[in-house]
Design an enzyme around this catalytic site. Structure first.
Site, short mmCIF file in Angstrom:
data_model
loop_
_atom_site.label_atom_id
_atom_site.label_comp_id
_atom_site.label_asym_id
_atom_site.label_seq_id
_atom_site.Cartn_x
_atom_site.Cartn_y
_atom_site.Cartn_z
N PHE A 160 1.21 -1.27 -0.16
CA PHE A 160 -0.02 0.27 -0.37
C PHE A 160 1.12 0.82 -0.26
O PHE A 160 1.88 1.60 1.25
CB PHE A 160 -1.21 0.05 1.06
CG PHE A 160 -1.48 1.23 0.74
CD1 PHE A 160 -3.23 1.00 0.26
CD2 PHE A 160 -1.68 2.55 2.03
CE1 PHE A 160 -4.24 2.36 0.39
CE2 PHE A 160 -2.57 3.73 1.67
CZ PHE A 160 -3.67 3.43 0.69
N ASP A 214 9.94 2.61 1.83
CA ASP A 214 8.10 3.23 2.04
C ASP A 214 7.83 3.59 3.53
O ASP A 214 7.61 2.59 3.69
CB ASP A 214 6.79 3.33 1.55
CG ASP A 214 5.81 4.30 1.51
OD1 ASP A 214 5.93 4.86 2.75
OD2 ASP A 214 5.28 3.71 0.51
N LYS A 238 2.87 11.30 6.75
CA LYS A 238 2.00 11.20 8.31
C LYS A 238 2.19 11.93 9.13
O LYS A 238 1.84 13.41 9.76
CB LYS A 238 2.10 9.59 8.25
CG LYS A 238 0.39 9.14 7.50
CD LYS A 238 0.48 7.69 7.58
CE LYS A 238 -0.17 7.59 6.59
NZ LYS A 238 -1.66 7.31 5.70
#
Length: 411
Positions: free
Chosen positions: A151, A236, A265
């Site tokens: 993801f 990531d 984030k």
């Protein structure tokens, strides 16, 4: 025709507000039936004043809790001075942010962006440019190797290499140039890499897949393979980074230094969207003016908040808390195995918990936790994710585990 009288939002109930969303919001989410109105630290409050312990932390965007005083102070101070210039001009906050973030991560250069998906898209563009300019891959033939069950976001390019059909179906045609291999499989990865490979792009821990942690040595193997084959290793760390796993970066658990890191984030402190591509000078240095950009990327408000986030991480306090309380989380989940939990994976304050399907789906268990005053979120099937703010206390964490035990006991 007289327009209907609108009830002020502040006097509406949760049910009123949920109904009001139905005709006007695109249905791209299926949220749990709670309407949050206020938050502080590890707790949120709905419009009726009910309080909930937040065990999701905005998918790690709220690593420092809701409205951390140092972050709110930094945002307030910057709001009174300057919020946006665009990168058409310099601003007085960006250099410090970039310098300190590069130092924190052990890298040379920073490309500031806004969202996690933007960071991934930017990393892809940088890798391709590097492949053509430095590695010598023929034009338009660069490939990037990724892992199944990944993801990395939901843009058209990113879902082109997703294996989640819910994310892909109905959104083609897809962007070429990606090769998908099983996660945690070095042999398959090696077989997919060739002279056209610009980069290997992976999550050190797959969050959306259920906090899937690779075998010890996998990340080291990826690093050795990419060195040997002359391609980039892009990690990531948008969910796994910035303290979540008990280290500043999840790759540090194996002492690995990728060529490029993707961050987001938590970098915005739960206040503004902030993301970044951080990497070696010879990699990010391939970009030239006009080749890539973002109106809001690196804006003064984002840089001020991002710098305050880096300051918190420089103390090491949050990494230590995640490691120490992660042991409490791990032990508490171990006690539930065989009592409704059939397995779990955890690292630091992050866990994927597999619930006995006979007791309900992950969403049903999350709804049960909601009734206990705990916010959590399902991922796939009967798996739920737990990722509380790193500011959580041991007593709060034990309370959340007790709530989970009660929900499972009712199943």
């Amino acid at each position: 025709m007289t327009a209907p009288t609108r009830v002020p939002v502040r006097t509406r109930t949760s049910a009123d507000l949920i109904r009001a969303e139905e005709p006007v919001l695109a249905h791209n989410y299926h949220p749990l039936p709670v309407v949050v109105a206020r938050a502080e630290g590890t707790w949120v409050e709905d419009v009726e004043g009910r309080r909930y312990l937040d065990m999701l932390a905005g998918y790690s965007a709220l690593n420092f809790g809701h409205r951390h005083p140092a972050l709110v102070e930094a945002a307030h101070a910057q709001l009174d001075r300057l919020t946006l210039t665009s990168r058409a001009f310099h601003n007085d906050r960006l250099a410090e942010f970039a310098e300190r973030l590069a130092q924190l991560t052990g890298q040379d250069m920073v490309l500031p962006m806004n969202t996690g998906a933007e960071a991934v898209e930017s990393g892809i563009k940088v890798a391709r440019k590097w492949a053509y300019d430095v590695k010598g891959v023929p034009a338009d033939r660069a490939t990037i190797v990724v892992a199944a069950d990944n993801f990395h976001g939901r843009t058209t390019t990113i879902v082109s290499f997703s294996t989640d059909e819910t994310a892909r179906a109905g959104f083609g045609p897809f962007t070429p140039g990606f090769r998908v291999v099983p996660y945690n499989d070095l042999a398959a990865l090696e077989a997919a890499v060739d002279e056209t490979t610009a980069a290997v792009l992976i999550e050190p821990i797959q969050g959306e897949a259920g906090v899937v942690i690779p075998d010890e040595g996998y990340l080291t193997g990826v690093r050795e393979l990419t060195h040997r084959e002359g391609c980039l290793f892009i990690a990531d760390e948008i969910q796994s980074g910035l303290g979540r796993t008990g280290r500043t970066l999840a790759v540090e658990h194996e002492g690995v230094v990728p060529d490029v890191l993707l961050l987001g984030k938590a970098l915005g402190g739960g206040i503004v969207p902030v993301s970044a591509v951080v990497g070696r000078r010879d990699v990010l240095g391939v970009l030239r003016p006009g080749e890539h950009g973002s109106t809001f990327g690196g804006n003064p408000l984002a840089a001020a908040v991002g710098t305050a986030v880096v300051e918190l991480l420089e103390t090491g306090e949050f990494q230590r808390r995640a490691a120490e309380l992660g042991a409490v989380l791990r032990d508490g989940l171990a006690d539930l195995v065989g009592k409704g939990v059939i397995g779990f994976r955890s690292r630091g304050l992050w866990a994927g918990v597999d619930i006995d399907p006979a007791l309900g789906t992950g969403r049903e268990i999350s709804q049960g936790l909601l009734g206990e005053g705990v916010l959590a979120k399902d991922t796939h099937g009967s798996t739920i994710r737990l990722a509380p703010p790193l500011t959580i206390t041991e007593a709060e964490l034990v309370s959340a585990l007790g709530a989970l035990a009660r929900v499972l006991g009712r199943g």
